[in-house]
Write a protein that holds these residues in place. Sequence first.
Motif, PDB file in Angstrom:
ATOM      1  N   ALA A  49       0.833  -1.223   0.000  1.00 55.40           N
ATOM      2  CA  ALA A  49       0.000   0.000   0.000  1.00 55.40           C
ATOM      3  C   ALA A  49       0.863   1.266   0.000  1.00 55.40           C
ATOM      4  CB  ALA A  49      -0.925   0.001   1.213  1.00 55.40           C
ATOM      5  N   LEU A  50       2.144   1.124   0.347  1.00 53.30           N
ATOM      6  CA  LEU A  50       3.042   2.294   0.368  1.00 53.30           C
ATOM      7  C   LEU A  50       3.302   2.766  -1.067  1.00 53.30           C
ATOM      8  CD1 LEU A  50       5.595   0.897   2.979  1.00 53.30           C
ATOM      9  CD2 LEU A  50       3.940   2.752   3.381  1.00 53.30           C
ATOM     10  N   ARG A  51       3.375   4.083  -1.236  1.00 53.20           N
ATOM     11  CA  ARG A  51       3.666   4.679  -2.555  1.00 53.20           C
ATOM     12  C   ARG A  51       4.661   5.816  -2.359  1.00 53.20           C
ATOM     13  NH1 ARG A  51       0.800   1.266  -3.800  1.00 53.20           N
ATOM     14  NH2 ARG A  51      -1.137   1.154  -4.964  1.00 53.20           N
ATOM     15  N   PRO A  52       5.583   6.013  -3.312  1.00 52.21           N
ATOM     16  CA  PRO A  52       6.540   7.116  -3.132  1.00 52.21           C
ATOM     17  C   PRO A  52       5.860   8.472  -3.057  1.00 52.21           C
ATOM     18  CG  PRO A  52       6.839   5.999  -5.261  1.00 52.21           C
ATOM     19  CD  PRO A  52       5.815   5.227  -4.524  1.00 52.21           C
ATOM     20  N   SER A  53       4.685   8.604  -3.664  1.00 55.24           N
ATOM     21  CA  SER A  53       4.002   9.905  -3.670  1.00 55.24           C
ATOM     22  C   SER A  53       3.129  10.109  -2.428  1.00 55.24           C
ATOM     23  CB  SER A  53       3.123  10.010  -4.914  1.00 55.24           C
ATOM     24  OG  SER A  53       2.198   8.940  -4.887  1.00 55.24           O
ATOM     25  N   ARG A  54       2.885   9.059  -1.674  1.00 56.17           N
ATOM     26  CA  ARG A  54       2.024   9.178  -0.484  1.00 56.17           C
ATOM     27  C   ARG A  54       2.900   9.322   0.754  1.00 56.17           C
ATOM     28  NH1 ARG A  54      -2.961   5.021  -1.697  1.00 56.17           N
ATOM     29  NH2 ARG A  54      -3.795   6.204  -3.457  1.00 56.17           N
ATOM     30  N   LYS A  55       3.231  10.561   1.052  1.00 57.91           N
ATOM     31  CA  LYS A  55       4.223  10.820   2.099  1.00 57.91           C
ATOM     32  C   LYS A  55       3.625  10.709   3.505  1.00 57.91           C
ATOM     33  CE  LYS A  55       8.098  12.223  -0.130  1.00 57.91           C
ATOM     34  NZ  LYS A  55       7.836  11.926  -1.486  1.00 57.91           N
ATOM     35  N   LEU A  56       2.302  10.814   3.586  1.00 56.99           N
ATOM     36  CA  LEU A  56       1.643  10.676   4.893  1.00 56.99           C
ATOM     37  C   LEU A  56       1.117   9.247   5.023  1.00 56.99           C
ATOM     38  CD1 LEU A  56       0.233  11.503   7.515  1.00 56.99           C
ATOM     39  CD2 LEU A  56      -1.456  12.723   6.168  1.00 56.99           C
ATOM     40  N   ILE A  57       1.629   8.541   6.036  1.00 59.39           N
ATOM     41  CA  ILE A  57       1.275   7.127   6.241  1.00 59.39           C
ATOM     42  C   ILE A  57       0.706   6.978   7.650  1.00 59.39           C
ATOM     43  CG2 ILE A  57       2.224   4.768   6.339  1.00 59.39           C
ATOM     44  CD1 ILE A  57       4.650   6.032   4.700  1.00 59.39           C
ATOM     45  N   ALA A  58      -0.345   6.189   7.766  1.00 52.39           N
ATOM     46  CA  ALA A  58      -0.953   5.999   9.091  1.00 52.39           C
ATOM     47  C   ALA A  58      -0.568   4.648   9.669  1.00 52.39           C
ATOM     48  CB  ALA A  58      -2.471   6.100   8.980  1.00 52.39           C
ATOM     49  N   GLY A  59      -0.284   4.644  10.968  1.00 50.20           N
ATOM     50  CA  GLY A  59      -0.120   3.382  11.706  1.00 50.20           C
ATOM     51  C   GLY A  59      -1.455   3.077  12.366  1.00 50.20           C
ATOM     52  N   PRO A  60      -1.828   1.808  12.447  1.00 51.33           N
ATOM     53  CA  PRO A  60      -3.180   1.477  12.919  1.00 51.33           C
ATOM     54  C   PRO A  60      -3.375   1.490  14.434  1.00 51.33           C
ATOM     55  CG  PRO A  60      -2.104  -0.445  11.938  1.00 51.33           C
ATOM     56  CD  PRO A  60      -1.086   0.636  11.992  1.00 51.33           C
ATOM     57  N   ASN A  61      -4.633   1.338  14.810  1.00 50.67           N
ATOM     58  CA  ASN A  61      -5.039   1.192  16.211  1.00 50.67           C
ATOM     59  C   ASN A  61      -4.344  -0.038  16.819  1.00 50.67           C
ATOM     60  OD1 ASN A  61      -7.055  -0.509  17.966  1.00 50.67           O
ATOM     61  ND2 ASN A  61      -7.641   1.618  18.268  1.00 50.67           N
ATOM     62  N   CYS A  62      -3.941   0.088  18.088  1.00 45.57           N
ATOM     63  CA  CYS A  62      -3.139  -0.976  18.709  1.00 45.57           C
ATOM     64  C   CYS A  62      -3.915  -2.285  18.900  1.00 45.57           C
ATOM     65  CB  CYS A  62      -2.583  -0.494  20.051  1.00 45.57           C
ATOM     66  SG  CYS A  62      -3.760   0.403  21.064  1.00 45.57           S
ATOM     67  N   THR A  63      -5.205  -2.202  19.172  1.00 46.71           N
ATOM     68  CA  THR A  63      -6.003  -3.416  19.357  1.00 46.71           C
ATOM     69  C   THR A  63      -6.247  -4.089  18.007  1.00 46.71           C
ATOM     70  OG1 THR A  63      -7.105  -2.160  21.082  1.00 46.71           O
ATOM     71  CG2 THR A  63      -8.082  -4.276  20.505  1.00 46.71           C
ATOM     72  N   MET A  64      -6.524  -3.251  17.009  1.00 49.68           N
ATOM     73  CA  MET A  64      -6.746  -3.757  15.656  1.00 49.68           C
ATOM     74  C   MET A  64      -5.509  -4.485  15.149  1.00 49.68           C
ATOM     75  SD  MET A  64      -6.901  -3.714  12.215  1.00 49.68           S
ATOM     76  CE  MET A  64      -5.504  -2.648  11.930  1.00 49.68           C
ATOM     77  N   THR A  65      -4.318  -3.937  15.454  1.00 51.89           N
ATOM     78  CA  THR A  65      -3.078  -4.550  14.955  1.00 51.89           C
ATOM     79  C   THR A  65      -2.974  -6.003  15.414  1.00 51.89           C
ATOM     80  OG1 THR A  65      -1.964  -2.430  14.876  1.00 51.89           O
ATOM     81  CG2 THR A  65      -0.544  -4.358  15.018  1.00 51.89           C
ATOM     82  N   ALA A  66      -3.373  -6.262  16.658  1.00 54.68           N
ATOM     83  CA  ALA A  66      -3.253  -7.621  17.196  1.00 54.68           C
ATOM     84  C   ALA A  66      -4.088  -8.615  16.385  1.00 54.68           C
ATOM     85  CB  ALA A  66      -3.678  -7.630  18.664  1.00 54.68           C
ATOM     86  N   ILE A  67      -5.337  -8.290  16.139  1.00 50.00           N
ATOM     87  CA  ILE A  67      -6.200  -9.223  15.398  1.00 50.00           C
ATOM     88  C   ILE A  67      -5.818  -9.239  13.916  1.00 50.00           C
ATOM     89  CG2 ILE A  67      -8.075  -7.490  15.253  1.00 50.00           C
ATOM     90  CD1 ILE A  67      -8.920 -11.112  15.499  1.00 50.00           C
ATOM     91  N   ALA A  68      -5.383  -8.087  13.398  1.00 50.04           N
ATOM     92  CA  ALA A  68      -5.020  -8.026  11.966  1.00 50.04           C
ATOM     93  C   ALA A  68      -3.827  -8.930  11.691  1.00 50.04           C
ATOM     94  CB  ALA A  68      -4.696  -6.586  11.568  1.00 50.04           C
ATOM     95  N   VAL A  69      -2.800  -8.851  12.555  1.00 52.35           N
ATOM     96  CA  VAL A  69      -1.605  -9.689  12.345  1.00 52.35           C
ATOM     97  C   VAL A  69      -1.962 -11.161  12.573  1.00 52.35           C
ATOM     98  CG1 VAL A  69       0.687 -10.268  13.274  1.00 52.35           C
ATOM     99  CG2 VAL A  69       0.071  -7.879  12.888  1.00 52.35           C
ATOM    100  N   ALA A  70      -2.678 -11.429  13.671  1.00 53.83           N
ATOM    101  CA  ALA A  70      -2.963 -12.835  14.003  1.00 53.83           C
ATOM    102  C   ALA A  70      -3.794 -13.518  12.919  1.00 53.83           C
ATOM    103  CB  ALA A  70      -3.672 -12.913  15.351  1.00 53.83           C
ATOM    104  N   GLY A  71      -4.749 -12.788  12.350  1.00 53.69           N
ATOM    105  CA  GLY A  71      -5.718 -13.459  11.460  1.00 53.69           C
ATOM    106  C   GLY A  71      -5.472 -13.313   9.978  1.00 53.69           C
ATOM    107  N   PHE A  72      -4.430 -12.538   9.559  1.00 55.08           N
ATOM    108  CA  PHE A  72      -4.423 -12.217   8.133  1.00 55.08           C
ATOM    109  C   PHE A  72      -4.095 -13.404   7.231  1.00 55.08           C
ATOM    110  CE2 PHE A  72      -0.221 -11.618   6.145  1.00 55.08           C
ATOM    111  CZ  PHE A  72       0.629 -11.619   7.224  1.00 55.08           C
ATOM    112  N   ARG A  73      -3.267 -14.340   7.700  1.00 51.87           N
ATOM    113  CA  ARG A  73      -2.978 -15.515   6.857  1.00 51.87           C
ATOM    114  C   ARG A  73      -4.217 -16.422   6.768  1.00 51.87           C
ATOM    115  NH1 ARG A  73       2.379 -17.467   5.518  1.00 51.87           N
ATOM    116  NH2 ARG A  73       3.046 -15.809   4.138  1.00 51.87           N
ATOM    117  N   LEU A  74      -4.922 -16.527   7.903  1.00 45.08           N
ATOM    118  CA  LEU A  74      -6.173 -17.312   7.879  1.00 45.08           C
ATOM    119  C   LEU A  74      -7.137 -16.671   6.897  1.00 45.08           C
ATOM    120  CD1 LEU A  74      -7.308 -18.213  11.522  1.00 45.08           C
ATOM    121  CD2 LEU A  74      -7.133 -19.759   9.583  1.00 45.08           C
TER     122      LEU A  74
END
Length: 337
Positions: A120-145
């Motif tokens: 999703a990163l692009r050289p022209s998109r200089k502003l990048i958001a880091g996600p919510n801390c609770t969301m990160t846990a479920i996003a990482v755990a479940g993304f391969r599933l």
Amino acid sequence: MPANKPHGLRVAVVGATGMVGRELLQILEKRRFPVRELLAFSSGKSQKTVRFRGKTLHAPAINEKLLASCALVFFVSSDEISQRLAPRLAKRGVWVIDDSAAFRLKPQVPLVIPEINAEALRPSRKLIAGPNCTMTAIAVAGFRLHASVGVISARIASYQSVSGAGSAALQELLSQARAMLGGGRPKASALPGPIAFNVLPQVGRFDRFGRSSEENKVAAELRKIWSAPKLRVSMTAVRVPVIRGHSLAAWLNLAKPVSPAKARSILEKTPGLKFARKQYPTPLSCSGRDPVYAGRVRQGVDSKEIALWIVSDNLLKGAALNSVQIAEELLRRRWLA
Ligand SMILES: NC(=O)c1ccc[n+]([C@@H]2O[C@H](COP(=O)([O-])OP(=O)(O)OC[C@H]3O[C@@H](n4cnc5c(N)ncnc54)[C@H](OP(=O)(O)O)[C@@H]3O)[C@@H](O)[C@H]2O)c1
């Protein structure tokens, strides 16, 4: 290039004196991020300092001119500060990694967990958001599933530490605990009620449907980061008197039947996730550790539902570490020079 050209980047951290900011400085140091000069900023309401590479640095109030002179600025302060400054700096060519909730759902802003969606990163998109801390846990755990089987819906109950609400909330837990152990009464201001020896089923403000802002953030950000606009999420977010580390009980409803054994083998191969076969993870056992942890995988109500337990350090992968990993990805692509 002249032989004596100093190596590394001018980097700023806005909110360097906060819970996430102090972790971020340690991570930059530990991972040898190529910082030539570090500028630390705080609210400037009192004289505060931070430590970086063995030196004490002053963290004054924000100076926009200095921020604009940096190659990279991390925002770890508040939605309001990010809203005011981040787009202006990005427009001027500064890479901005923002941990606030201000831009996460804007379609033109990449919301990134490098293990999941670095593309999703692009050289022209200089502003990048880091996600919510609770969301990160479920996003990482479940993304391969999700990628291999398809998650149709997720039901989640979260058990969120007080450090997720910033230093004021952490101080509140500690002073309430001391007061109550001494027979006194707890006073609450940073959180919606007393948190010592208690749990609060409220993280953020409630909307007119009775859902909290945290519950809404997790649902919307999970849909964005998994590119799953139809994903249904039902959640109760709960604040618990834990210092550090968010835990989640999750029930994932899948597109087809998957045995717990198969789910375990997918989880074991999930980047960024440590699957605990024997001992289940806890906030204490995961505090200060980089990966997201999962355990207690079992069948849910039927063969299409997998239940699991997830724990992640909200200040590390939930915030500071993920931001530094995004910056490392920019370096790897030679976009951040
Ligand atoms: N805590 C987490 O687990 C977590 C996880 C993911 C994302 N986040 C996000 O990360 C950000 C920081 O959270 P935190 O938990 O570290 O909060 P925190 O402990 O309350 O720290 C806030 C930081 O922002 C600074 N600040 C406040 N007002 C400011 C102003 N007007 N100008 C410049 N700096 C100002 C504070 O400086 P002073 O020291 O001078 O007050 C402090 O350094 C928030 O956007 C939060 O949503 C937090």
